[in-house]
Design a protein around this motif. Structure first.
Motif, PDB file in Angstrom:
ATOM      1  N   MET A  40      36.617  43.794  32.709  1.00 20.78           N
ATOM      2  CA  MET A  40      37.995  44.223  32.566  1.00 20.78           C
ATOM      3  C   MET A  40      38.889  43.015  32.804  1.00 20.78           C
ATOM      4  O   MET A  40      38.723  42.305  33.775  1.00 20.78           O
ATOM      5  CB  MET A  40      38.283  45.328  33.581  1.00 20.78           C
ATOM      6  N   ASP A  41      39.841  42.783  31.903  1.00 18.71           N
ATOM      7  CA  ASP A  41      40.776  41.667  32.031  1.00 18.71           C
ATOM      8  C   ASP A  41      42.029  42.102  32.771  1.00 18.71           C
ATOM      9  O   ASP A  41      42.624  43.130  32.458  1.00 18.71           O
ATOM     10  CB  ASP A  41      41.199  41.139  30.664  1.00 18.71           C
ATOM     11  N   VAL A  42      42.413  41.306  33.751  1.00 22.00           N
ATOM     12  CA  VAL A  42      43.648  41.501  34.494  1.00 22.00           C
ATOM     13  C   VAL A  42      44.576  40.365  34.116  1.00 22.00           C
ATOM     14  O   VAL A  42      44.174  39.201  34.138  1.00 22.00           O
ATOM     15  CB  VAL A  42      43.391  41.482  36.028  1.00 22.00           C
ATOM     16  N   GLU A  43      45.802  40.697  33.721  1.00 21.47           N
ATOM     17  CA  GLU A  43      46.792  39.679  33.378  1.00 21.47           C
ATOM     18  C   GLU A  43      47.807  39.583  34.502  1.00 21.47           C
ATOM     19  O   GLU A  43      48.294  40.595  34.999  1.00 21.47           O
ATOM     20  CB  GLU A  43      47.506  40.024  32.074  1.00 21.47           C
ATOM     21  N   ILE A  44      48.134  38.351  34.878  1.00 19.85           N
ATOM     22  CA  ILE A  44      49.091  38.116  35.953  1.00 19.85           C
ATOM     23  C   ILE A  44      50.184  37.196  35.424  1.00 19.85           C
ATOM     24  O   ILE A  44      49.911  36.089  34.983  1.00 19.85           O
ATOM     25  CB  ILE A  44      48.407  37.474  37.174  1.00 19.85           C
ATOM     26  N   ARG A  45      51.415  37.693  35.455  1.00 14.85           N
ATOM     27  CA  ARG A  45      52.584  36.924  35.019  1.00 14.85           C
ATOM     28  C   ARG A  45      53.501  36.686  36.208  1.00 14.85           C
ATOM     29  O   ARG A  45      53.602  37.516  37.094  1.00 14.85           O
ATOM     30  CB  ARG A  45      53.377  37.676  33.960  1.00 14.85           C
ATOM     31  N   ILE A  46      54.195  35.564  36.163  1.00 15.53           N
ATOM     32  CA  ILE A  46      55.144  35.212  37.219  1.00 15.53           C
ATOM     33  C   ILE A  46      56.530  35.115  36.605  1.00 15.53           C
ATOM     34  O   ILE A  46      56.696  34.540  35.528  1.00 15.53           O
ATOM     35  CB  ILE A  46      54.797  33.838  37.836  1.00 15.53           C
ATOM     36  N   THR A  47      57.514  35.690  37.291  1.00 13.49           N
ATOM     37  CA  THR A  47      58.918  35.505  36.917  1.00 13.49           C
ATOM     38  C   THR A  47      59.677  35.156  38.190  1.00 13.49           C
ATOM     39  O   THR A  47      59.236  35.460  39.294  1.00 13.49           O
ATOM     40  CB  THR A  47      59.526  36.768  36.273  1.00 13.49           C
ATOM     41  N   VAL A  59      42.254  37.196  34.762  1.00 20.64           N
ATOM     42  CA  VAL A  59      41.108  37.277  35.656  1.00 20.64           C
ATOM     43  C   VAL A  59      40.176  38.310  35.049  1.00 20.64           C
ATOM     44  O   VAL A  59      40.577  39.446  34.792  1.00 20.64           O
ATOM     45  CB  VAL A  59      41.521  37.705  37.083  1.00 20.64           C
ATOM     46  N   VAL A  60      38.943  37.901  34.786  1.00 16.12           N
ATOM     47  CA  VAL A  60      37.945  38.816  34.245  1.00 16.12           C
ATOM     48  C   VAL A  60      37.204  39.414  35.430  1.00 16.12           C
ATOM     49  O   VAL A  60      36.547  38.692  36.186  1.00 16.12           O
ATOM     50  CB  VAL A  60      36.964  38.094  33.297  1.00 16.12           C
ATOM     51  N   LEU A  61      37.343  40.722  35.597  1.00 17.80           N
ATOM     52  CA  LEU A  61      36.714  41.394  36.724  1.00 17.80           C
ATOM     53  C   LEU A  61      35.579  42.283  36.258  1.00 17.80           C
ATOM     54  O   LEU A  61      35.697  43.008  35.288  1.00 17.80           O
ATOM     55  CB  LEU A  61      37.735  42.266  37.468  1.00 17.80           C
ATOM     56  N   GLY A  62      34.509  42.207  36.980  1.00 17.46           N
ATOM     57  CA  GLY A  62      33.396  43.125  36.786  1.00 17.46           C
ATOM     58  C   GLY A  62      33.272  43.954  38.040  1.00 17.46           C
ATOM     59  O   GLY A  62      34.198  44.054  38.838  1.00 17.46           O
ATOM     60  N   VAL A 111      60.003  35.159  43.841  1.00 20.74           N
ATOM     61  CA  VAL A 111      58.908  35.258  42.884  1.00 20.74           C
ATOM     62  C   VAL A 111      58.602  36.722  42.640  1.00 20.74           C
ATOM     63  O   VAL A 111      58.490  37.506  43.580  1.00 20.74           O
ATOM     64  CB  VAL A 111      57.643  34.549  43.414  1.00 20.74           C
ATOM     65  N   LYS A 112      58.491  37.064  41.373  1.00 21.50           N
ATOM     66  CA  LYS A 112      58.024  38.396  40.986  1.00 21.50           C
ATOM     67  C   LYS A 112      56.711  38.202  40.240  1.00 21.50           C
ATOM     68  O   LYS A 112      56.586  37.325  39.398  1.00 21.50           O
ATOM     69  CB  LYS A 112      59.026  39.087  40.066  1.00 21.50           C
ATOM     70  N   VAL A 113      55.759  39.040  40.566  1.00 22.72           N
ATOM     71  CA  VAL A 113      54.454  38.974  39.931  1.00 22.72           C
ATOM     72  C   VAL A 113      54.195  40.308  39.256  1.00 22.72           C
ATOM     73  O   VAL A 113      54.362  41.361  39.868  1.00 22.72           O
ATOM     74  CB  VAL A 113      53.348  38.686  40.979  1.00 22.72           C
ATOM     75  N   THR A 114      53.814  40.250  37.987  1.00 17.57           N
ATOM     76  CA  THR A 114      53.437  41.456  37.251  1.00 17.57           C
ATOM     77  C   THR A 114      51.941  41.400  37.003  1.00 17.57           C
ATOM     78  O   THR A 114      51.442  40.441  36.418  1.00 17.57           O
ATOM     79  CB  THR A 114      54.198  41.560  35.919  1.00 17.57           C
ATOM     80  N   ILE A 115      51.239  42.421  37.468  1.00 23.40           N
ATOM     81  CA  ILE A 115      49.802  42.522  37.293  1.00 23.40           C
ATOM     82  C   ILE A 115      49.548  43.670  36.329  1.00 23.40           C
ATOM     83  O   ILE A 115      50.017  44.788  36.550  1.00 23.40           O
ATOM     84  CB  ILE A 115      49.088  42.782  38.639  1.00 23.40           C
ATOM     85  N   SER A 116      48.811  43.381  35.257  1.00 25.80           N
ATOM     86  CA  SER A 116      48.553  44.391  34.223  1.00 25.80           C
ATOM     87  C   SER A 116      47.061  44.515  33.949  1.00 25.80           C
ATOM     88  O   SER A 116      46.354  43.516  33.857  1.00 25.80           O
ATOM     89  CB  SER A 116      49.250  44.011  32.911  1.00 25.80           C
ATOM     90  N   VAL A 117      46.635  45.764  33.805  1.00 28.65           N
ATOM     91  CA  VAL A 117      45.278  46.082  33.378  1.00 28.65           C
ATOM     92  C   VAL A 117      45.419  47.149  32.311  1.00 28.65           C
ATOM     93  O   VAL A 117      45.802  48.274  32.609  1.00 28.65           O
ATOM     94  CB  VAL A 117      44.410  46.615  34.545  1.00 28.65           C
ATOM     95  N   GLY A 118      45.152  46.775  31.074  1.00 30.96           N
ATOM     96  CA  GLY A 118      45.333  47.731  29.985  1.00 30.96           C
ATOM     97  C   GLY A 118      46.759  48.229  29.947  1.00 30.96           C
ATOM     98  O   GLY A 118      47.704  47.458  29.905  1.00 30.96           O
TER      99      GLY A 118
END
Length: 115
Positions: free
Chosen positions: A1-8, A54-57, A80-87
């Motif tokens: 599963m891919d987790v995407e992390i963005r910073i604003t 981040v590829v998580l198993g 700092v704002k962090v957005t974490i997305s999974v699907g």
């Protein structure tokens, strides 16, 4: 599963680099953390890193990511704002206003470590 992390917010490039280095230090995540560059437009010299994936198993990687992100966020001193997305799921966390991001991170990362 891919987790995407963005910073604003804050110095986005420096904060993204800081987070990438931080996550690389986690034994459970080492080798599974990658920066992604934005597409280069014709009028640009090169792409900038836009987000971290981040590829998580299974095997506790989601727990390691949750704890690591929580600690990193608690040590930020800028806006700092962090957005974490999974699907389809995502959560945005502001470092200045979070004492414990674990419940929010668990919600977005739920089901990753479950068989």
């Amino acid at each position: 599963m891919d987790v995407e992390i963005r910073i604003t917010g804050g110095d986005r490039a420096d904060e993204l680099a800081s987070l990438w280095r931080w996550l690389q230090e986690e034994d459970e995540l080492r080798g599974d953390v990658s920066p992604l560059e934005t597409r280069i437009r014709e009028d640009e010299l090169g792409g900038a890193v836009d987000l971290i994936t981040v590829v998580l198993g299974s095997g506790g990687a989601a727990v390691a990511l949750t704890q690591s992100l929580n600690t990193w966020l608690q040590n930020r001193y800028s806006d700092v704002k962090v957005t974490i997305s999974v699907g389809e799921r995502s959560v945005e966390v502001e470092a200045k206003h979070v004492k414990d991001a674990v419940p929010l991170l668990r919600e977005v990362l739920r089901d990753i470590d479950r068989p």
